[in-house]
Design an enzyme around this catalytic site. Structure first.
Site, mmCIF file in Angstrom:
data_model
loop_
_atom_site.group_PDB
_atom_site.id
_atom_site.type_symbol
_atom_site.label_atom_id
_atom_site.label_comp_id
_atom_site.label_asym_id
_atom_site.label_seq_id
_atom_site.Cartn_x
_atom_site.Cartn_y
_atom_site.Cartn_z
ATOM 1 N N MET A 1 14.860 32.679 11.846
ATOM 2 C CA MET A 1 15.566 31.651 11.089
ATOM 3 C C MET A 1 16.023 30.514 12.006
ATOM 4 S SD MET A 1 19.193 32.523 9.277
ATOM 5 C CE MET A 1 20.510 31.334 9.064
ATOM 6 N N SER B 1 13.815 38.211 15.193
ATOM 7 C CA SER B 1 14.836 38.187 14.144
ATOM 8 C C SER B 1 14.185 38.468 12.793
ATOM 9 C CB SER B 1 15.589 36.856 14.183
ATOM 10 O OG SER B 1 16.792 36.944 13.456
ATOM 11 N N GLN B 2 14.388 37.597 11.776
ATOM 12 C CA GLN B 2 13.846 37.902 10.459
ATOM 13 C C GLN B 2 12.321 37.952 10.457
ATOM 14 O OE1 GLN B 2 15.469 34.819 7.916
ATOM 15 N NE2 GLN B 2 13.778 33.410 8.288
ATOM 16 N N ASP C 1 24.979 41.807 20.009
ATOM 17 C CA ASP C 1 24.561 40.838 18.991
ATOM 18 C C ASP C 1 25.742 40.345 18.161
ATOM 19 O OD1 ASP C 1 23.175 39.537 16.783
ATOM 20 O OD2 ASP C 1 21.410 40.636 17.455
ATOM 21 N N HIS D 1 22.058 37.888 20.405
ATOM 22 C CA HIS D 1 20.840 37.843 19.604
ATOM 23 C C HIS D 1 19.734 37.041 20.293
ATOM 24 C CE1 HIS D 1 18.757 38.494 15.881
ATOM 25 N NE2 HIS D 1 18.554 37.200 15.685
#
Length: 306
Positions: free
Chosen positions: A41, A115-116, A233, A287
């Site tokens: 994202m 990530s996503q 994170d 992250h």
């Protein structure tokens, strides 16, 4: 004025990236499987300070293997927008078609999701077995979803606050599911029935709507499923989702061990663990804080496996 300047800077970066960085690299070494990357994202396929750098690093460390970085829509502006506004089902379908049309991927490939992009690539593995994905590596993937966005990567604090309010109040409304990517993997442990009925992406790929044997069989075709969790994170909540764990239903404090969750059996993760296919890696840092040295030591050997 400040927001306008930020937007103009972003557009300038995207234009420069589009002119100088391409979604494919390498290609001279056919002895090493190709690698597919999918960004997270607020990012795009190929910017030199993000996935462009990973593409360059992988090409160098594999002596020229083919690397493709997912670019939704064919341009970097739409690719950036896709991280927020194009439904994951539509994105996954787009990527599956792109892979089928890419002759260099025909004999198989390794995949790395950031990530996503991690759960999106897992959907590719489960829904599109051709060409075959061999090893799936996810960095900070939200495999059991998120419940909170404490520090989301967008253009402004106001945007983060708006997205968080929308998810908290109306994540499972049809319009929100259709228009906001993060809603499709918003997992409310206090309202599990609403999540299962309302989630239009995550509940499906986690076999929580009904048992899709096709998904289980395809995921088990992977040689390895490597999950990297960032131990400090501040973006993914709970961070345990990166190892496929989540809150015990009915509260948001206690994490349920993976082996005690329904998804462990329903998605065939139990069989994958018995077969030694599940790999859990932890790395200190926030992250997506990945050092070049750590990547070379821990990830490159997986890409070089025959």
């Amino acid at each position: 004025m400040c927001r306008l300047i930020i937007i103009l800077l972003l557009l300038l970066i995207l234009i420069v990236g589009y002119l100088w960085w391409k979604p494919t690299a390498g290609g001279s070494n056919s002895e090493v499987l190709p690698v597919l990357l999918w960004h997270g994202m607020g990012d795009t396929c190929c910017l030199p300070f993000s996935l462009g750098a990973f593409m360059e690093l992988i090409v160098a460390q594999t002596k020229g293997t083919y690397v493709r970085s997912v670019e939704i829509g064919g341009n970097m502006v739409m690719d950036w927008e896709s991280g927020f506004f194009i439904h994951p089902n539509e994105q996954v379908d787009y990527v599956c078609k792109q892979l089928l049309a890419d002759e260099k991927m025909a004999k198989g490939y390794n995949a790395i999701g950031f990530s996503q992009g991690g759960q999106f690539l897992r959907a590719v593995a489960q829904r599109c077995p051709q060409p075959p994905m061999r090893t799936l590596i996810t960095f900070g993937g939200q495999h059991q979803g998120v419940f909170g966005l404490p520090s989301c990567p967008t253009l402004s604090v106001e945007a983060c606050a708006y997205i968080s309010r929308l998810l908290t109040s109306a994540a499972y409304a049809t319009a929100v599911q259709e228009q906001l990517v993060q809603a499709t993997y918003w997992h409310d442990p206090l309202m599990e029935n609403n999540y299962r009925r309302g989630s239009t992406f995550l509940a499906d790929i986690n076999n929580e709507l009904y048992l899709n044997v096709f998904y289980t069989e395809n995921l088990n075709k992977l040689k390895k499923f490597v999950m990297v969790k960032f131990l400090n994170d501040t973006v993914v909540q709970p961070k345990d989702s990166q190892w496929f764990e989540f809150y015990t239903s009915g509260q948001d404090k206690v994490i349920q061990p993976l082996k005690d969750s329904k998804v462990y059996e329903n998605l065939g993760l139990n069989k994958m663990q018995r077969d030694g296919k599940l790999v859990f890696l932890g790395v200190e840092g926030d992250h997506l804080s990945i050092s070049k040295a750590w990547f070379i030591q821990n990830i490159v050997p997986l890409l070089l496996e025959k």
